[in-house]
Design a protein around this motif. Structure first.
Motif, PDB file in Angstrom:
ATOM      1  N   GLY A 228       0.792  -1.226   0.000  1.00 30.98           N
ATOM      2  CA  GLY A 228       0.000   0.000   0.000  1.00 30.98           C
ATOM      3  C   GLY A 228       0.820   1.268   0.000  1.00 30.98           C
ATOM      4  N   HIS A 229       0.166   2.348  -0.359  1.00 26.56           N
ATOM      5  CA  HIS A 229       0.809   3.659  -0.398  1.00 26.56           C
ATOM      6  C   HIS A 229       0.202   4.605   0.623  1.00 26.56           C
ATOM      7  N   GLY A 230      -0.622   4.076   1.501  1.00 25.28           N
ATOM      8  CA  GLY A 230      -1.209   4.894   2.555  1.00 25.28           C
ATOM      9  C   GLY A 230      -0.297   4.922   3.763  1.00 25.28           C
ATOM     10  N   GLY A 231      -0.885   5.026   4.929  1.00 25.83           N
ATOM     11  CA  GLY A 231      -0.103   5.068   6.158  1.00 25.83           C
ATOM     12  C   GLY A 231       0.331   3.694   6.604  1.00 25.83           C
ATOM     13  N   LEU A 232       0.711   3.592   7.848  1.00 30.90           N
ATOM     14  CA  LEU A 232       1.173   2.352   8.449  1.00 30.90           C
ATOM     15  C   LEU A 232       0.128   1.252   8.303  1.00 30.90           C
ATOM     16  N   GLY A 233       0.560   0.082   7.848  1.00 31.33           N
ATOM     17  CA  GLY A 233      -0.316  -1.082   7.817  1.00 31.33           C
ATOM     18  C   GLY A 233      -1.175  -1.218   6.581  1.00 31.33           C
ATOM     19  N   THR A 234      -0.784  -0.602   5.469  1.00 35.40           N
ATOM     20  CA  THR A 234      -1.540  -0.793   4.226  1.00 35.40           C
ATOM     21  C   THR A 234      -0.840  -1.863   3.398  1.00 35.40           C
ATOM     22  N   TYR A 235      -0.821  -3.048   3.944  1.00 37.94           N
ATOM     23  CA  TYR A 235      -0.149  -4.193   3.336  1.00 37.94           C
ATOM     24  C   TYR A 235      -1.025  -4.862   2.276  1.00 37.94           C
TER      25      TYR A 235
ATOM     26  N   PHE B  56       6.265 -13.531   6.952  1.00 38.04           N
ATOM     27  CA  PHE B  56       6.824 -12.339   7.588  1.00 38.04           C
ATOM     28  C   PHE B  56       6.517 -12.477   9.072  1.00 38.04           C
ATOM     29  N   SER B  57       7.574 -12.496   9.902  1.00 37.13           N
ATOM     30  CA  SER B  57       7.376 -12.735  11.335  1.00 37.13           C
ATOM     31  C   SER B  57       7.400 -11.464  12.162  1.00 37.13           C
ATOM     32  N   GLY B  58       7.401 -10.310  11.514  1.00 40.77           N
ATOM     33  CA  GLY B  58       7.330  -9.050  12.236  1.00 40.77           C
ATOM     34  C   GLY B  58       8.694  -8.419  12.451  1.00 40.77           C
TER      35      GLY B  58
ATOM     36  N   ARG C 272      -2.410  -6.712  10.289  1.00 39.61           N
ATOM     37  CA  ARG C 272      -1.685  -5.604  10.935  1.00 39.61           C
ATOM     38  C   ARG C 272      -1.110  -6.046  12.270  1.00 39.61           C
ATOM     39  N   GLU C 273      -0.447  -5.119  12.912  1.00 44.52           N
ATOM     40  CA  GLU C 273       0.177  -5.379  14.205  1.00 44.52           C
ATOM     41  C   GLU C 273      -0.851  -5.889  15.209  1.00 44.52           C
ATOM     42  N   SER C 274      -0.395  -6.781  16.075  1.00 54.46           N
ATOM     43  CA  SER C 274      -1.316  -7.410  17.014  1.00 54.46           C
ATOM     44  C   SER C 274      -0.663  -7.564  18.379  1.00 54.46           C
ATOM     45  N   VAL C 275      -1.475  -7.471  19.431  1.00 53.03           N
ATOM     46  CA  VAL C 275      -1.018  -7.757  20.790  1.00 53.03           C
ATOM     47  C   VAL C 275      -1.592  -9.090  21.268  1.00 53.03           C
TER      48      VAL C 275
ATOM     49  N   HIS D 206       7.450   3.506  -0.553  1.00 50.34           N
ATOM     50  CA  HIS D 206       7.776   4.595   0.370  1.00 50.34           C
ATOM     51  C   HIS D 206       8.280   3.992   1.674  1.00 50.34           C
ATOM     52  N   ALA D 207       8.850   4.807   2.543  1.00 51.65           N
ATOM     53  CA  ALA D 207       9.553   4.303   3.726  1.00 51.65           C
ATOM     54  C   ALA D 207       8.647   3.993   4.914  1.00 51.65           C
ATOM     55  N   GLU D 208       7.395   4.388   4.903  1.00 51.73           N
ATOM     56  CA  GLU D 208       6.492   4.086   6.017  1.00 51.73           C
ATOM     57  C   GLU D 208       6.377   2.570   6.157  1.00 51.73           C
ATOM     58  N   SER D 209       6.753   2.022   7.310  1.00 52.48           N
ATOM     59  CA  SER D 209       6.789   0.564   7.469  1.00 52.48           C
ATOM     60  C   SER D 209       5.382  -0.014   7.585  1.00 52.48           C
ATOM     61  N   GLY D 210       5.307  -1.345   7.513  1.00 58.55           N
ATOM     62  CA  GLY D 210       4.036  -2.042   7.641  1.00 58.55           C
ATOM     63  C   GLY D 210       3.296  -2.192   6.332  1.00 58.55           C
ATOM     64  N   ASN D 211       3.950  -1.886   5.224  1.00 62.83           N
ATOM     65  CA  ASN D 211       3.317  -1.968   3.901  1.00 62.83           C
ATOM     66  C   ASN D 211       3.967  -3.065   3.069  1.00 62.83           C
TER      67      ASN D 211
END
Length: 186
Positions: free
Chosen positions: A23-30, A117-119, A38-41, A65-70
């Motif tokens: 993705g080209h949006g913010g964090l987590g647009t995979y 992908f293990s995070g 996305r990230e999980s607890v 782009h450099a924003e991670s999570g994509n």
């Protein structure tokens, strides 16, 4: 809390090309064909076989782009927001193409992969057994990012931190295997 996602995923008989782009949006647009998100607890159990086939090329591109999570992948993927354990289980992840298979890393930490992908976080652990990652096509192109600040990978296998995953890799190609690492001087 515990999250469980179970079931086989099959995409077959694609007559043209199959393209996945981070993705080209913010964090987590995979972009993912498989189990995860996305990230999980939470402690997660993600299981099932994954099968993808196409007559045309199959291409995976990490975000530009450099924003991670994509990230972009076929398989399993989950990052962490806190201490948790993710369990990945499958007999196989299979990707078949009558043409080329292209995997290109994105910028930053936006990986492109077939496998898992293990995070990136250091707070959790990923464990499990994926069985066999099977790739079959004409040519397999693995291309790293040429940006000097990039830490993204293009791979068949497992990328990320803190994992104990067991798997075999079976690659069968009619023509060639091309591996090009990043070139920050270009």
């Amino acid at each position: 809390n515990k999250v469980t996602a179970t079931g086989d995923i099959t995409i077959q008989n694609v007559h043209g090309s199959l393209t996945l782009v981070g993705g080209h949006g913010g964090l987590g647009t995979y972009t993912l064909i498989g189990h995860g998100g996305r990230e999980s607890v939470h402690d997660d159990v993600l299981s099932g076989n994954i099968f993808v086939s196409s007559k045309g090329p199959i291409s995976l591109f990490g975000a530009a782009h450099a924003e991670s999570g994509n990230f972009c992948g076929i398989g399993f993927a989950q990052d962490f927001l806190g201490v948790a354990t993710h369990h990945y289980k499958a007999n196989h992840i299979t990707v078949l193409s009558e043409s080329d298979i292209n995997i290109r890393a994105g910028h930053g930490k936006n990986h492109a992969f077939i496998g898992a992908f293990s995070g990136e976080a250091a707070t959790g652990i990923t464990v499990g057994n994926i069985g066999t990652i099977k790739i079959s096509g004409s040519t397999l192109n693995l291309v790293g990012d040429k940006n000097s600040s990039s830490q993204a990978d293009a791979l068949v296998g497992v990328v990320g931190n803190n994992h104990s995953l067991h798997f075999d890799v079976d690659v069968s190609l009619k023509k060639s295997l091309n591996i090009l690492g990043g070139s920050p001087t270009e």
